[in-house]
Design a protein around this motif. Structure first.
Motif, PDB file in Angstrom:
ATOM      1  N   ARG A 162     117.684  32.304  56.485  1.00 29.66           N
ATOM      2  CA  ARG A 162     118.004  31.560  57.702  1.00 29.66           C
ATOM      3  C   ARG A 162     118.746  30.257  57.415  1.00 29.66           C
ATOM      4  NH1 ARG A 162     112.463  32.859  59.306  1.00 29.66           N
ATOM      5  NH2 ARG A 162     111.911  30.766  58.580  1.00 29.66           N
ATOM      6  N   GLY A 163     118.669  29.812  56.161  1.00 26.11           N
ATOM      7  CA  GLY A 163     119.343  28.561  55.819  1.00 26.11           C
ATOM      8  C   GLY A 163     120.818  28.780  55.509  1.00 26.11           C
ATOM      9  N   ARG A 164     121.375  27.839  54.789  1.00 31.34           N
ATOM     10  CA  ARG A 164     122.804  27.896  54.440  1.00 31.34           C
ATOM     11  C   ARG A 164     122.982  28.349  52.997  1.00 31.34           C
ATOM     12  NH1 ARG A 164     126.916  22.720  53.750  1.00 31.34           N
ATOM     13  NH2 ARG A 164     128.788  23.962  53.300  1.00 31.34           N
ATOM     14  N   GLN A 165     123.927  29.211  52.771  1.00 33.90           N
ATOM     15  CA  GLN A 165     124.326  29.575  51.422  1.00 33.90           C
ATOM     16  C   GLN A 165     125.787  29.179  51.229  1.00 33.90           C
ATOM     17  OE1 GLN A 165     122.985  33.440  49.756  1.00 33.90           O
ATOM     18  NE2 GLN A 165     122.259  33.912  51.830  1.00 33.90           N
ATOM     19  N   LEU A 166     126.073  28.572  50.085  1.00 37.32           N
ATOM     20  CA  LEU A 166     127.454  28.208  49.775  1.00 37.32           C
ATOM     21  C   LEU A 166     127.680  28.307  48.281  1.00 37.32           C
ATOM     22  CD1 LEU A 166     128.069  24.351  49.783  1.00 37.32           C
ATOM     23  CD2 LEU A 166     125.782  25.324  49.925  1.00 37.32           C
ATOM     24  N   HIS A 167     128.938  28.451  47.921  1.00 41.18           N
ATOM     25  CA  HIS A 167     129.346  28.484  46.516  1.00 41.18           C
ATOM     26  C   HIS A 167     129.874  27.108  46.145  1.00 41.18           C
ATOM     27  CE1 HIS A 167     131.657  29.627  42.901  1.00 41.18           C
ATOM     28  NE2 HIS A 167     130.836  30.663  42.829  1.00 41.18           N
ATOM     29  N   VAL A 168     129.880  26.823  44.852  1.00 41.94           N
ATOM     30  CA  VAL A 168     130.454  25.569  44.368  1.00 41.94           C
ATOM     31  C   VAL A 168     131.855  25.344  44.928  1.00 41.94           C
ATOM     32  CG1 VAL A 168     131.393  24.473  42.285  1.00 41.94           C
ATOM     33  CG2 VAL A 168     129.081  25.393  42.264  1.00 41.94           C
ATOM     34  N   ALA A 169     132.620  26.418  45.102  1.00 42.90           N
ATOM     35  CA  ALA A 169     133.978  26.298  45.629  1.00 42.90           C
ATOM     36  C   ALA A 169     134.002  25.697  47.024  1.00 42.90           C
ATOM     37  CB  ALA A 169     134.663  27.667  45.644  1.00 42.90           C
ATOM     38  N   ASP A 170     132.867  25.778  47.754  1.00 45.88           N
ATOM     39  CA  ASP A 170     132.798  25.260  49.118  1.00 45.88           C
ATOM     40  C   ASP A 170     132.138  23.884  49.195  1.00 45.88           C
ATOM     41  OD1 ASP A 170     133.761  27.803  50.120  1.00 45.88           O
ATOM     42  OD2 ASP A 170     131.755  28.578  49.679  1.00 45.88           O
ATOM     43  N   TYR A 171     131.683  23.376  48.069  1.00 48.59           N
ATOM     44  CA  TYR A 171     130.935  22.109  48.057  1.00 48.59           C
ATOM     45  C   TYR A 171     131.837  20.929  48.407  1.00 48.59           C
ATOM     46  CZ  TYR A 171     128.050  18.264  46.267  1.00 48.59           C
ATOM     47  OH  TYR A 171     127.333  17.107  46.145  1.00 48.59           O
ATOM     48  N   VAL A 172     131.305  20.026  49.238  1.00 51.08           N
ATOM     49  CA  VAL A 172     132.056  18.836  49.634  1.00 51.08           C
ATOM     50  C   VAL A 172     131.344  17.566  49.191  1.00 51.08           C
ATOM     51  CG1 VAL A 172     132.989  17.506  51.575  1.00 51.08           C
ATOM     52  CG2 VAL A 172     133.107  20.016  51.610  1.00 51.08           C
ATOM     53  N   SER A 173     130.081  17.414  49.609  1.00 47.20           N
ATOM     54  CA  SER A 173     129.374  16.163  49.333  1.00 47.20           C
ATOM     55  C   SER A 173     127.873  16.384  49.348  1.00 47.20           C
ATOM     56  CB  SER A 173     129.756  15.114  50.386  1.00 47.20           C
ATOM     57  OG  SER A 173     128.899  13.993  50.317  1.00 47.20           O
ATOM     58  N   ARG A 174     127.170  15.591  48.547  1.00 49.14           N
ATOM     59  CA  ARG A 174     125.713  15.666  48.537  1.00 49.14           C
ATOM     60  C   ARG A 174     125.119  15.242  49.869  1.00 49.14           C
ATOM     61  NH1 ARG A 174     124.032  10.375  44.824  1.00 49.14           N
ATOM     62  NH2 ARG A 174     124.584   8.785  46.377  1.00 49.14           N
ATOM     63  N   ASP A 175     125.851  14.424  50.620  1.00 50.06           N
ATOM     64  CA  ASP A 175     125.310  13.845  51.854  1.00 50.06           C
ATOM     65  C   ASP A 175     124.940  14.908  52.877  1.00 50.06           C
ATOM     66  OD1 ASP A 175     125.716  11.363  50.718  1.00 50.06           O
ATOM     67  OD2 ASP A 175     127.680  11.081  51.663  1.00 50.06           O
ATOM     68  N   GLU A 176     125.604  16.052  52.847  1.00 51.16           N
ATOM     69  CA  GLU A 176     125.304  17.092  53.830  1.00 51.16           C
ATOM     70  C   GLU A 176     123.944  17.743  53.575  1.00 51.16           C
ATOM     71  OE1 GLU A 176     128.106  20.433  53.494  1.00 51.16           O
ATOM     72  OE2 GLU A 176     128.650  19.661  51.512  1.00 51.16           O
ATOM     73  N   PHE A 177     123.311  17.439  52.434  1.00 51.04           N
ATOM     74  CA  PHE A 177     122.016  18.024  52.100  1.00 51.04           C
ATOM     75  C   PHE A 177     120.880  16.998  52.137  1.00 51.04           C
ATOM     76  CE2 PHE A 177     125.191  20.319  49.368  1.00 51.04           C
ATOM     77  CZ  PHE A 177     125.335  21.403  50.224  1.00 51.04           C
ATOM     78  N   ALA A 178     121.148  15.832  52.647  1.00 47.36           N
ATOM     79  CA  ALA A 178     120.141  14.762  52.646  1.00 47.36           C
ATOM     80  C   ALA A 178     118.846  15.227  53.320  1.00 47.36           C
ATOM     81  CB  ALA A 178     120.689  13.532  53.344  1.00 47.36           C
TER      82      ALA A 178
END
Length: 364
Positions: A162-178
């Motif tokens: 139910r959560g989010r899955q992403l690859h390193v290629a899609d990573y932007v910033s740590r802030d989106e995971f605070a």
């Protein structure tokens, strides 16, 4: 549409492709747009909108002081840069200046659809079909890298999360995971770097398939060269190249040390399945998660070479000294032992040396 004749087509304008173009020009080749008479010609085709190769897609927090394996392009050093500057800002500008300085005539954006043989003549032309034009080349130097093919492993229940899955290629910033719990999958440099980064704002849980083998040896240029050499036997036999990490083990980096000192460099075994709310571990426990970040690497972008039928049953392409064993008109640089920036520069030079030697032999 009649194919445009050219001596060498270079596919890709990242580190490997620009290196090849530089050495072609040094050997007397000119961009096909300026060709005349018997002067040998080349063309560089690039799928990107702008110069910079994969660097323009890296996450903003990847700084010049922390990127792994920057090596200058031949003939033009990387300009001095603030170690805290984002690599995605500095390096694409460097690539653009390089293309302009040497007037390489890169054609973009152009997507290569296929590379095939013109006929059964082993000394004939290779046909390079793109979404813009078709080229007929004596040789093709493939330098498409891996960034466009992120590798996503498949695990039971992956689609139920139910959560989010992403690859390193899609990573932007740590802030989106605070404030979240992030499961980070992978044993490579990117996994550890992002573990260190994200753990400042989120709870992290690091999993790998194998226990990392840490090395205190410096991962300097000689170490990288040695790692590249370790892949050569695999690609010669037609096996998939594998990762450099699988050869070198894990080297202690500043971000690995920082994560260790803060107590977040804690490796767990790979989970067995994914469920709605998290991942199921081998001992049966459920680790709850909001995000799964797959730092699981990339695969070579070679689908356009499929018409040549070079894949072995093991899934690789047989390559020796940067050249396809089963199609000698094709060079693969940035593949296997030349996948690092140091190796890409050397492979570009060696490919051009082989091509010019053959041209001279035919003319003699």
């Amino acid at each position: 549409m009649q194919p445009v004749p050219v001596d060498v087509v270079v596919i890709g304008a990242g580190q490997a492709g620009l290196s090849a173009a530089y050495h072609l020009q040094r050997r007397g080749y000119v961009p096909v747009s300026r060709g005349a008479g018997d002067t040998p010609t080349f063309v560089v085709l690039d799928a990107e909108e702008r110069p910079g190769g994969a660097w323009q897609h890296r996450w903003p927090s990847l700084r010049m002081g922390t990127v792994n394996g920057i090596h200058e392009l031949p003939g033009f050093p990387v300009p001095p840069a603030d170690p805290t500057a984002a690599s995605r800002d500095i390096l694409p500008a460097y690539f653009a200046a390089y293309e302009e300085r040497f007037a390489l005539g890169v054609v973009r954006p152009v997507r290569v659809k296929s590379v095939r043989r013109e006929d059964d003549d082993p000394a004939g032309r290779l046909i390079v079909e793109t979404d813009a034009a078709t080229w007929a080349a004596s040789h093709v130097i493939n330098a498409t890298g891996t960034w466009s093919r992120p590798f996503w492993p498949r695990y039971p229940g992956q689609g139920r999360f139910r959560g989010r899955q992403l690859h390193v290629a899609d990573y932007v910033s740590r802030d989106e995971f605070a404030g979240m719990r992030v499961v980070i999958v992978g044993a490579g440099i990117s996994a550890v770097q992002l573990l260190d980064e994200i753990s400042h704002v989120a709870e992290t849980y690091w999993v790998t398939r194998r226990e990392p083998e840490w090395s205190d040896a410096a991962f300097d240029v000689p170490a990288r060269v040695a790692a590249i050499a370790g892949v050569e036997d695999r690609v010669r036999r037609g096996l998939p190249p594998g990762s450099v990490i699988s050869v070198t083990g894990m080297h202690w980096t500043p971000w690995a040390r920082a994560a260790e000192q803060r107590g977040v460099l804690v490796r767990h075994p790979m989970f067995t399945s994914i469920e709605e709310g998290g991942v199921r571990m081998p001992d049966g426990t459920l680790v709850e998660a909001d995000v799964i970040l797959w730092a699981t690497g990339f695969r070579p972008a070679l689908d356009h070479l499929s018409p040549l039928r070079l894949r072995t049953p093991e899934g690789g392409i047989r390559v020796a000294d940067g050249r396809s064993i089963d199609e000698p008109r094709l060079f693969l640089i940035g593949y296997g032992p030349s996948q690092s920036t140091v190796g890409a520069n050397r492979a570009g030079r060696d490919a051009v040396r082989a091509i010019t030697s053959e041209r001279a032999a035919v003319a003699a």
